[in-house]
Design an enzyme around this catalytic site. Structure first.
Site, PDB file in Angstrom:
ATOM      1  N   MET A 183       0.845  -1.196   0.000  1.00 45.64           N
ATOM      2  CA  MET A 183       0.000   0.000   0.000  1.00 45.64           C
ATOM      3  C   MET A 183       0.876   1.240   0.000  1.00 45.64           C
ATOM      4  SD  MET A 183      -3.045  -1.197   2.634  1.00 45.64           S
ATOM      5  CE  MET A 183      -1.959  -2.090   3.771  1.00 45.64           C
ATOM      6  N   GLN A 218       7.586  -5.231  -4.077  1.00 41.19           N
ATOM      7  CA  GLN A 218       6.722  -5.095  -5.247  1.00 41.19           C
ATOM      8  C   GLN A 218       7.311  -4.074  -6.211  1.00 41.19           C
ATOM      9  OE1 GLN A 218       2.727  -3.133  -5.630  1.00 41.19           O
ATOM     10  NE2 GLN A 218       2.050  -5.245  -6.036  1.00 41.19           N
ATOM     11  N   CYS A 249      -2.502  -1.954 -10.073  1.00 39.13           N
ATOM     12  CA  CYS A 249      -2.716  -0.577  -9.620  1.00 39.13           C
ATOM     13  C   CYS A 249      -3.376   0.251 -10.723  1.00 39.13           C
ATOM     14  CB  CYS A 249      -1.393   0.055  -9.214  1.00 39.13           C
ATOM     15  SG  CYS A 249      -1.569   1.757  -8.621  1.00 39.13           S
ATOM     16  N   HIS A 305      -6.641  -9.556  -7.085  1.00 37.75           N
ATOM     17  CA  HIS A 305      -7.623  -8.627  -6.520  1.00 37.75           C
ATOM     18  C   HIS A 305      -8.938  -8.904  -7.234  1.00 37.75           C
ATOM     19  CE1 HIS A 305      -8.511  -4.289  -5.009  1.00 37.75           C
ATOM     20  NE2 HIS A 305      -9.613  -5.004  -5.076  1.00 37.75           N
ATOM     21  N   ASN A 330      -7.450 -11.201  -2.890  1.00 35.25           N
ATOM     22  CA  ASN A 330      -7.318  -9.878  -2.281  1.00 35.25           C
ATOM     23  C   ASN A 330      -8.580  -9.085  -2.612  1.00 35.25           C
ATOM     24  OD1 ASN A 330      -5.735  -6.872  -3.272  1.00 35.25           O
ATOM     25  ND2 ASN A 330      -6.014  -7.457  -1.149  1.00 35.25           N
ATOM     26  N   GLY A 339     -11.422  -6.388  -0.209  1.00 32.17           N
ATOM     27  CA  GLY A 339     -12.592  -6.359   0.648  1.00 32.17           C
ATOM     28  C   GLY A 339     -12.568  -7.256   1.861  1.00 32.17           C
ATOM     29  N   GLY A 393      -5.581  -5.864   3.017  1.00 35.76           N
ATOM     30  CA  GLY A 393      -5.022  -4.539   2.809  1.00 35.76           C
ATOM     31  C   GLY A 393      -5.336  -3.588   3.939  1.00 35.76           C
TER      32      GLY A 393
END
Length: 336
Positions: A23, A75, A105, A176, A216, A218, A239
């Site tokens: 993040m 990352q 992203c 995600h 990934n 929620g 996250g």
């Protein structure tokens, strides 16, 4: 530069059963050190660092980490195979356990560089990138992706993406479970507005049983992570919940997710952070650079609001030191 990884590398497949997502502006080295005091086994990720930044920027500032953070993954962002390979060669000397390519992203800055989620439109390019990365150094290369972007049909795009990229050598993916809308939604909206499709990710595990797939998006509680693991998925990446409520997500992770150890105690975690904070201050660092990540340590406990208030108000005072932590504990003690 920090020491390289120990000879006995962690079992990354096991560590990835629960990971904390990369993040931007949040999962820096101080955040990761703090999270490691809560769980000895969860896989921790850096913020995304672009390959050009590693090639041309301040490498020590971008790549240094404390050996206590292992297992830890770097990352990378980029879409040029040669640049990514060189970044991997450089980063390998730092001893990261894993290097992850960002294909998820949705920010404008990332799109303008033609990497991140936009790479979902170019699986062959991603395959070229990861092949170059894998050839560059003996560090496991993984991919974090979306289920698709814009008008793509996830049920068609995601299997093709996994098949193409895994053929280049990647065996571990974090998905995600939302589309990314590159036009019309902000990065923040892309984290909440596109609907989650957990069943699709679960179906991908059935379709690709030889791949290690983490989910990934929620996931807000450790119980939700356990439920997703029970579906047959190999891992769960958490996250913002892990950042805002670190104790709730990570303190019981070792016994519940990894089947080892005992739940962390927040006061013992705080005591473990004191020497680290003291070293940081002695080297010229500021208290708030660490404590901003610790505001949620006592989330849900009586006095937690006072803890957050004192830390927020007093950490920027000139010369602020460990005495601020003691003062922040007073509301918790008074409420006990």
């Amino acid at each position: 530069m920090t020491p390289v990884a120990p000879d006995l590398a962690p079992d990354l497949a096991t560590a990835a059963r629960l990971s904390v997502a990369p993040m931007m502006d949040w999962t820096d080295r101080h955040c990761r050190y703090f999270h490691r005091q809560l769980s000895q086994h969860a896989l921790l990720y850096t913020e995304m660092v672009t390959a050009p930044a590693i090639l041309h920027g301040p490498r020590a500032r971008l790549l240094d980490f404390d050996p206590a953070e292992h297992p830890v993954a770097l990352q990378l962002g980029g879409a040029d195979p040669a640049e990514l390979a060189e970044a991997v060669r450089i980063a390998a000397d730092w001893g990261y356990d894993e290097i992850n390519l960002n294909c998820g992203c949705p920010s404008d800055r990332v799109q303008s560089g033609c990497f991140g989620a936009v790479l979902m439109e170019s699986p062959s390019l991603v395959a070229d990138c990861v092949a170059a990365m894998i050839a560059a150094a003996p560090v496991e290369v993984t991919v974090k992706c979306r289920i698709g972007v814009d008008d793509q049909i996830p049920e068609e795009v995601l299997p093709n993406f996994l098949e193409t990229v895994s053929a280049a050598g990647v065996k571990r993916f974090t998905i995600h479970a939302r589309k990314a809308w590159l036009q019309g939604l902000s990065p923040a909206q892309n984290r909440t507005i596109p609907p989650l499709d957990y069943p699709l990710v679960i179906a991908m595990k059935r379709a690709f049983p030889h791949l290690h797939l983490s989910i990934n998006g929620g996931i807000g509680t450790l119980a939700e992570a356990e439920a997703l693991l029970a579906t047959g998925l190999d891992g769960v990446m958490v996250g913002r919940a892990a950042y805002h409520e670190p104790f709730a997500i990570l303190a019981e992770a070792d016994p519940r997710i990894f089947g080892t150890g005992t739940a962390a105690d927040p006061y013992e975690v705080l005591d473990a952070m004191r020497p680290y904070i003291d070293r940081h201050l002695a080297s010229g660092g500021k208290l708030h650079q660490i404590t901003r990540h610790m505001l949620g340590l006592f989330h849900g406990r009586p006095g937690a609001r006072g803890w957050r208030r004192v830390l927020s108000e007093r950490v920027s005072t000139p010369g602020a030191g460990l005495e601020v932590l003691d003062a922040a504990l007073e509301p918790l003690r008074a409420a006990a």
